[in-house]
Design an enzyme around this catalytic site. Structure first.
Site, PDB file in Angstrom:
ATOM      1  CD1 TRP A 198      -3.017   1.414   0.807  1.00  0.00           C
ATOM      2  CD2 TRP A 198      -1.494   2.385   2.125  1.00  0.00           C
ATOM      3  NE1 TRP A 198      -3.508   2.644   1.170  1.00  0.00           N
ATOM      4  CE2 TRP A 198      -2.592   3.261   1.981  1.00  0.00           C
ATOM      5  CE3 TRP A 198      -0.421   2.787   2.910  1.00  0.00           C
ATOM      6  CZ2 TRP A 198      -2.653   4.511   2.598  1.00  0.00           C
ATOM      7  CZ3 TRP A 198      -0.471   4.045   3.518  1.00  0.00           C
ATOM      8  CH2 TRP A 198      -1.581   4.889   3.366  1.00  0.00           C
ATOM      9  CG  HIS A 199       3.348   2.265   3.271  1.00  0.00           C
ATOM     10  ND1 HIS A 199       2.663   1.266   3.917  1.00  0.00           N
ATOM     11  CD2 HIS A 199       3.351   3.317   4.121  1.00  0.00           C
ATOM     12  CE1 HIS A 199       2.269   1.699   5.103  1.00  0.00           C
ATOM     13  NE2 HIS A 199       2.667   2.943   5.259  1.00  0.00           N
ATOM     14  N   GLY A 200       3.840   1.553  -1.319  1.00  0.00           N
ATOM     15  CA  GLY A 200       4.536   1.774  -2.581  1.00  0.00           C
ATOM     16  C   GLY A 200       4.583   0.507  -3.407  1.00  0.00           C
ATOM     17  CG  PHE A 205       2.532   6.548   0.518  1.00  0.00           C
ATOM     18  CD1 PHE A 205       3.051   7.107   1.647  1.00  0.00           C
ATOM     19  CD2 PHE A 205       3.379   5.853  -0.314  1.00  0.00           C
ATOM     20  CE1 PHE A 205       4.383   6.955   1.952  1.00  0.00           C
ATOM     21  CE2 PHE A 205       4.722   5.698  -0.012  1.00  0.00           C
ATOM     22  CZ  PHE A 205       5.217   6.262   1.141  1.00  0.00           C
TER      23      PHE A 205
END
Lengths: 475, 351
Positions: A324-326, A475
């Site tokens: 989800w962060h990257g 994000f």
């Protein structure tokens, strides 16, 4: 529009006035707030405004579809369709490039091609946040925790500018009821919210920028040039940078919403005082961790299906949380590391429970060791989170292990003071400036304005020129 | 209840005037006064710096409006001594030097002592032989593209034989010497550090009117703009070569946005011409290597092992680390080809 800019200051002054004037007129207020929030979003890139509208329409349509179904099977099917549709824009913009690249290389290893065109997209700001909010809304409707709200309410909920681009991830049940009634204009906590905003700006503009420019960017940019001491303190500094950057933004968001009379949930609670990885996730990005728990971990079965399945569920949840962060392997690795940490915590708690012991020893020496160990485990994860590739991450760790013959080039007394001070702040009581806030609240408004101006001037004097975007913006 | 009905605030009982932590709760009107006073006073204090930032912004309505507001306010602020006070505070804290509007370079520039550079010396022929006690000195200059390039240049050269110093600055260019004067800065760098080579990568902020010191802005799409820009390019190269430094001018890559792509192609022509007119300067092309066969933008390329790698950031302008490594390799190949850069200074890159 970035928070720490003159543009936003002017924007907010106008919105603040209009908000309180329109406050008694709910429909007019909602229309105004939607327009203001879309202006806020369009200031970043007006081409992406349509995307916010699309996700909003998908989320509300999905929720209405779920609510109208009779029977559990039909509701489940509707839920699957609704969640898939709502997630689709996020999956496309954020993960298509990563997926197509890796599939092409996988097929290429066998002399074939995946036939997927390689395309790259600008990642729309905030898409991960408002998509997750939309998904939580649909699921809450399915679970019966929430009734679908009117279209206007949902548009305000999803686009509300204080949380729009970097959270916190606010639930429908927390925010929608607040939109239904006028806010009380007689009881604003100006002192508390101004403190949050100025404190957030200080963390972002001064602390985070200083540490990033002084040590983090140089070391992670070219680890081979630096010795172990510089690398060690660059890792510590990055732990402060990401905390200061993200919690600073969240504080500003909470403070801005508070000045409009809305209450946002807390998002950070002194995370570097955590005694275990589990404790860390109860203190770090709290709105994300509860989203992962309620909408991923628990639907997967949580801890209800035996030990082995619990560990698998923890790993799946945290790996997806990392992604989800990257869209990158290093983010996946970071998530997997935390999944492993949570699995270990679960195993240890189970073993200690069988032996009739508390989850963690409580004596002061053990608590100190737990905090030090947890902090360093989290720092290890941050190496992968910050590094652009596994190569850079392992070069950083390699210098940490083998670079002790090279003296420090970047570490100095000011840097050490800032890092130590930032970590010690985590151990202060919740409201270290309580008396200052109370005194500020008792001043005349014009004097409060002068105080705010002096605070802002101090921040702009101490901070670097230019404004770096918040880390979590992409994000 | 109809949704457009006027609603009353939540509390029916007399409002509490004190919050849970003892802070006085205030009416929105007081908060508005505080916010407006705060914004106005802060603008007054910061007016000189805000005006300076507005002056170096791209020309347009926004810049004009900002200057109309800030110029008189800044004048009053300066007359009251507030501008000098904030500058003194910034200098004391080390957060800003001089009157430059551009951010500071990533690292300080060392001073190399010795006899002054001989302007008669030809900056041609092979590089001198580097030794651990007398390393080759390389400076990287330019804008944000150069900041990224400096990392991979430094990582690609043996630090025992080559010293690389990153002097690139964010948000700078050749078009606005009123904001930052690169030819003058290169002269200063060449005098102070006596580099053997200055690598230049610049131009991504130059799609705007040119402002040269003491002159009126020159709008784009005019022959005067072309002349003035070429003059800036020549002055930068000459500032280096007349002080004994070679120049490797790394051209702009193709860009995702068509407008930017067109500008990059045009600016590269000016750089090629400038290099051609100066002995001691070479040009390194990155436009073609990062384009697809049909000339369009490529975010991904296939490396020599056949692996597809991402070389451009999603912003369609900057490179990824792997992309910058390829640019560095193109640079090193040109340096070896033209100036016989010693092979031993190159680091064997491990994947």
């Amino acid at each position: 529009m970035l928070f720490p800019t003159t543009d936003f200051a002017i924007f907010f002054a106008v919105v603040f006035l209009a908000h309180w004037l329109l406050n008694p007129f709910r429909t007019r207020w909602k229309v105004f707030m939607i327009l203001a929030s879309y202006v806020f979003y369009a200031w970043w890139d007006w081409h992406l405004v349509w995307l916010l509208s699309v996700v909003t329409v998908l989320g509300q349509t999905g929720a209405l579809l779920v609510a109208r179904q009779e029977g559990e099977r039909a509701r489940r099917v509707a839920l699957t369709v609704a969640v898939t549709a709502t997630l689709a824009p996020l999956l496309w913009f954020k993960y298509y490039g990563f997926l197509s690249l890796n599939l092409e290389n996988l097929f290429g290893a066998f002399g074939a091609s995946s036939l997927l065109p390689l395309m790259q997209f600008v990642l729309p700001v905030g898409i991960s946040f408002y998509t997750f909010m939309a998904v939580s809304y649909v699921v809450d409707v399915y679970r019966g925790d929430l009734e679908p709200g009117p279209w206007l309410d949902f548009f305000v909920y999803l686009s509300f500018f204080p949380h729009l681009v970097a959270g916190p991830i606010v639930r429908g049940g927390e925010l929608l009821p607040q939109f239904r009634r006028a806010r009380d204009p007689r009881r604003l906590d100006l002192a508390g919210n101004a403190y949050l905003i100025l404190g957030g700006l200080f963390k972002k503009v001064v602390i985070s920028s200083y540490l990033a420019a002084t040590i983090v960017d140089p070391v992670f940019g070219d680890p081979a040039r630096f010795g172990a001491i510089d690398v060690l303190f660059a890792i510590y500094a990055y732990a402060i940078v990401i905390y200061a950057d993200f919690s600073g933004y969240t504080d500003i968001a909470i403070g801005v919403a508070g000045l409009l009379g809305f209450r946002f949930p807390q998002n950070f609670d002194r995370p570097y005082t955590a005694r275990s990885v589990q404790d860390f996730w109860r203190r770090w990005h709290m709105t994300l961790s509860r989203w992962l728990r309620d909408y991923l971990y628990i639907p997967l079965g949580g801890s209800r299906k035996g030990e082995r399945r619990t560990y698998i569920n923890l790993m799946i949840t945290m790996v997806l949380g990392g992604l989800w962060h990257g869209a990158g392997w290093t983010f996946l690795a970071w998530g997997a590391l935390h999944g492993a940490g949570l699995a270990y915590d679960h195993w240890r708690t189970s073993k200690r429970a069988v032996a009739g012991l508390d989850p963690l020893p409580d004596d002061p020496r053990s608590v100190l060791l737990q905090r030090v160990a947890t902090f360093h485990f989290v720092c290890l994860g941050w190496v992968f989170f910050r590094a652009e590739s596994f190569g850079v991450a392992f070069r950083v760790l390699g210098r940490l292990l083998f670079g002790w013959t090279v003296g420090p080039a970047l570490v100095g007394p000011v840097l050490l003071l800032v890092i130590a001070g930032s970590l010690l702040m985590q151990y202060l009581p919740h409201h270290p400036a309580r008396h200052l806030q109370v005194a500020f609240s008792r001043l005349r408004p014009w004097a409060q304005g002068v105080g705010i101006a002096l605070g802002l001037a101090a921040i702009t004097t101490l901070g670097p020129q230019g404004v770096a975007p918040f880390i979590y913006f992409q994000f | 209840m109809r949704t457009n009905e006027r609603t009353r605030p939540e509390a029916a009982a007399p409002p509490r005037r004190t919050g849970p932590d003892g802070r006085r709760l205030q009416p929105a009107g007081e908060a508005l006064v505080a916010l407006v006073v705060g914004l106005l006073v802060w603008t007054f204090i910061e007016a000189p710096r805000l005006k300076e930032a507005a002056e170096v912004a791209p020309f347009g309505a926004r810049r004009t409006a900002a200057l109309v507001v800030l110029t008189p306010v800044a004048a009053v602020s300066e007359a009251m001594g507030l501008g000098a006070l904030t500058r003194a505070a910034e200098s004391a804290l080390g957060s800003r030097q001089g009157d430059l509007a551009a951010p500071e370079p990533p690292e300080p520039l060392p001073t190399i002592t010795g006899p002054p550079a001989n302007p008669e010396r030809r900056v041609a022929g092979p590089f001198r032989d580097p030794r651990p006690g007398n390393r080759l000195r390389v400076v990287v200059a330019g804008d944000s593209l150069a900041i990224g390039l400096a990392r991979t240049i430094g990582a690609g050269l043996d630090p025992d034989l080559v010293r690389v110093v990153n002097q690139a600055r964010l948000a700078t260019g050749l078009a606005r010497s009123d904001a930052f004067d690169w030819p003058a800065e290169v002269a200063r760098i060449a005098e102070q550090f006596r580099p053997d080579l200055i690598v230049v990568m610049i131009g991504s902020n130059d799609a705007q009117s040119i402002v040269q010191q003491g002159r009126r802005p020159i709008p784009t799409a005019t022959i005067e703009w072309v002349r003035a820009y070429r003059q800036e390019v020549n002055e930068l190269i000459t500032a280096a070569t007349s002080r004994g430094a070679r120049v490797a001018w790394v051209g702009l890559p193709t860009m995702q946005e068509p407008f930017r792509r067109q500008w990059a192609r045009r600016l590269n022509e000016h750089y090629r011409l400038g290099v051609r007119a100066n002995e001691g300067a070479i040009y390194v092309d990155t436009f073609e290597p990062f384009s697809r066969p049909d000339g369009s933008y490529a975010a991904y390329v296939r490396d020599p092992r056949g692996e597809v790698i991402q070389v451009r950031e999603p912003d369609g302008v900057h490179f990824t680390y792997r992309g910058y490594q390829i640019v560095s390799d193109l640079l090193f190949d040109r340096l070896r080809e033209v100036w016989d850069l010693p092979r031993e200074v190159l680091v064997q890159r491990r994947r």
